[in-house]
Design a protein around this motif. Structure first.
Motif, short mmCIF file in Angstrom:
data_model
loop_
_atom_site.label_atom_id
_atom_site.label_comp_id
_atom_site.label_asym_id
_atom_site.label_seq_id
_atom_site.Cartn_x
_atom_site.Cartn_y
_atom_site.Cartn_z
N PHE A 105 113.69 -74.98 -91.40
CA PHE A 105 112.62 -75.26 -92.43
C PHE A 105 113.01 -75.92 -94.19
O PHE A 105 112.50 -76.68 -94.15
CB PHE A 105 111.65 -74.06 -92.25
CG PHE A 105 111.08 -73.85 -91.25
CD1 PHE A 105 110.13 -75.21 -90.76
CD2 PHE A 105 111.06 -72.70 -90.34
CE1 PHE A 105 109.06 -75.31 -89.57
CE2 PHE A 105 110.11 -72.90 -89.12
CZ PHE A 105 108.41 -73.81 -88.79
N VAL A 106 113.61 -75.03 -94.18
CA VAL A 106 114.43 -75.56 -95.46
C VAL A 106 115.27 -76.64 -95.71
O VAL A 106 114.99 -77.78 -96.15
CB VAL A 106 115.28 -74.57 -96.29
CG1 VAL A 106 116.26 -74.73 -97.48
CG2 VAL A 106 114.39 -73.11 -96.82
N ALA A 107 115.73 -76.69 -94.71
CA ALA A 107 116.48 -78.40 -94.43
C ALA A 107 115.60 -78.94 -94.35
O ALA A 107 115.33 -80.40 -94.29
CB ALA A 107 117.34 -78.22 -93.07
N ILE A 108 114.62 -78.91 -93.37
CA ILE A 108 113.71 -80.26 -92.86
C ILE A 108 112.64 -80.26 -94.12
O ILE A 108 112.50 -82.12 -94.47
CB ILE A 108 112.93 -79.39 -91.44
CG1 ILE A 108 113.67 -79.43 -90.17
CG2 ILE A 108 111.62 -80.50 -91.38
CD1 ILE A 108 112.18 -78.41 -89.43
N TRP A 109 112.64 -79.49 -94.45
CA TRP A 109 111.45 -79.65 -95.46
C TRP A 109 112.39 -80.75 -96.88
O TRP A 109 111.32 -81.70 -97.12
CB TRP A 109 111.06 -78.22 -96.77
CG TRP A 109 110.73 -78.21 -97.45
CD1 TRP A 109 110.93 -78.48 -98.96
CD2 TRP A 109 109.11 -78.63 -98.25
NE1 TRP A 109 110.54 -78.51 -100.33
CE2 TRP A 109 109.30 -78.53 -99.71
CE3 TRP A 109 108.32 -78.42 -97.82
CZ2 TRP A 109 107.71 -78.87 -100.63
CZ3 TRP A 109 106.63 -77.93 -97.87
CH2 TRP A 109 106.64 -77.89 -99.40
N THR A 110 113.97 -80.73 -96.99
CA THR A 110 114.70 -80.77 -98.01
C THR A 110 114.29 -82.13 -97.54
O THR A 110 114.53 -83.57 -98.30
CB THR A 110 115.69 -80.75 -98.26
OG1 THR A 110 115.55 -79.69 -98.55
CG2 THR A 110 116.88 -81.36 -99.23
N TYR A 111 114.59 -82.45 -96.45
CA TYR A 111 115.27 -84.37 -95.74
C TYR A 111 113.81 -84.62 -95.46
O TYR A 111 113.00 -86.01 -96.57
CB TYR A 111 115.15 -83.87 -94.23
CG TYR A 111 115.63 -85.40 -93.74
CD1 TYR A 111 116.33 -86.08 -93.26
CD2 TYR A 111 114.23 -85.15 -92.41
CE1 TYR A 111 116.51 -87.26 -93.15
CE2 TYR A 111 114.32 -87.34 -92.43
CZ TYR A 111 115.26 -87.26 -91.66
OH TYR A 111 115.52 -88.67 -91.33
N CYS A 112 113.01 -84.35 -95.09
CA CYS A 112 111.06 -84.57 -95.40
C CYS A 112 111.04 -85.63 -97.10
O CYS A 112 110.00 -86.25 -97.19
CB CYS A 112 109.94 -84.04 -95.03
SG CYS A 112 110.14 -83.48 -93.38
N LEU A 113 111.28 -83.98 -97.65
CA LEU A 113 110.77 -85.06 -99.56
C LEU A 113 111.43 -85.79 -99.79
O LEU A 113 111.37 -86.45 -100.42
CB LEU A 113 110.86 -83.08 -100.33
CG LEU A 113 111.39 -84.06 -101.77
CD1 LEU A 113 109.67 -83.88 -101.90
CD2 LEU A 113 111.47 -82.24 -102.53
N VAL A 114 113.05 -86.12 -98.96
CA VAL A 114 113.99 -86.68 -100.10
C VAL A 114 113.43 -88.56 -98.87
O VAL A 114 113.63 -89.65 -99.71
CB VAL A 114 115.26 -86.67 -99.40
CG1 VAL A 114 116.13 -87.91 -99.95
CG2 VAL A 114 116.01 -85.62 -100.22
N LYS A 115 113.10 -88.21 -97.71
CA LYS A 115 112.77 -89.34 -97.48
C LYS A 115 111.73 -89.60 -97.46
O LYS A 115 111.00 -91.14 -97.88
CB LYS A 115 112.82 -89.04 -95.45
CG LYS A 115 114.23 -89.37 -95.18
CD LYS A 115 114.77 -90.74 -95.34
CE LYS A 115 116.43 -91.49 -94.69
NZ LYS A 115 117.24 -92.15 -95.32
N GLY A 116 110.45 -88.81 -97.96
CA GLY A 116 109.39 -89.11 -98.47
C GLY A 116 109.51 -89.68 -99.61
O GLY A 116 108.02 -91.22 -99.69
N THR A 117 110.06 -88.85 -100.27
CA THR A 117 109.87 -89.94 -101.40
C THR A 117 110.60 -91.47 -101.46
O THR A 117 110.02 -92.22 -102.12
CB THR A 117 110.88 -89.22 -103.12
OG1 THR A 117 110.75 -87.86 -102.78
CG2 THR A 117 111.37 -90.17 -104.01
N GLN A 118 111.32 -92.03 -100.49
CA GLN A 118 111.83 -93.18 -100.37
C GLN A 118 111.05 -94.39 -99.84
O GLN A 118 111.14 -95.20 -100.15
CB GLN A 118 113.89 -92.92 -99.57
CG GLN A 118 114.53 -92.36 -99.98
CD GLN A 118 115.66 -92.10 -99.57
OE1 GLN A 118 115.56 -92.28 -98.30
NE2 GLN A 118 116.87 -91.98 -99.60
N LEU A 119 110.09 -93.55 -98.79
CA LEU A 119 109.33 -94.48 -98.48
C LEU A 119 108.22 -94.93 -99.40
O LEU A 119 107.63 -96.16 -99.46
CB LEU A 119 109.01 -93.37 -97.13
CG LEU A 119 109.72 -93.49 -96.00
CD1 LEU A 119 108.91 -92.58 -95.15
CD2 LEU A 119 110.01 -94.72 -95.65
#
Length: 135
Positions: A105-119
């Motif tokens: 879940f920490v990996a998913i949270w981090t990925y979503c934070l990074v990708k969401g910021t890019q989007l």
């Protein structure tokens, strides 16, 4: 005489536009809330804590996680989301399998934070390029 701005269906104001970060992170927190329900069942079933403590803390954590999922439009809401991640890691001290679940879940949270910021940045740049279509 001025007219009111157009409203949404049934006279409601139009919905607030959510960013990618807010949407993705709220999905992660809702999934974590569902996971916390099963963690509560495991803690209760294996009698790792007294029944009242297991259910009280478990249901409290679920409600708190769902409430935090509604605050992600603000920076402090994202910070609270990180605290939820820490809490999930802490569940590993009750049941070691939770360390693996928390890591995912920490990996998913981090990925979503990074990708969401890019989007969100890409969408903001696109809206700046075509200001007439932003309405």
């Amino acid at each position: 005489m001025t007219t009111a701005p157009p409203a949404g269906a049934a006279g409601r104001p139009p919905r607030r536009r959510r960013g990618a970060v807010e949407s993705l992170l709220s999905i992660v927190l809702v999934l974590e809330a569902m996971t916390l329900f099963f963690v509560t069942l495991v803690v209760f079933g294996r009698q790792l804590l007294p029944a009242g403590v297991a259910w009280g803390c478990g249901l409290g954590a679920i409600v708190l996680t769902l409430l935090i999922s509604q605050t992600l439009r603000w920076r402090w809401g994202v910070a609270l989301g990180w605290l939820v991640q820490l809490g999930l890691v802490a569940c590993g001290f009750l049941d070691p399998v939770m360390f693996v679940v928390a890591a995912l879940f920490v990996a998913i949270w981090t990925y979503c934070l990074v990708k969401g910021t890019q989007l969100d940045r890409m969408n903001a740049a696109r809206l700046r390029e075509t200001p007439g279509d932003a309405a």
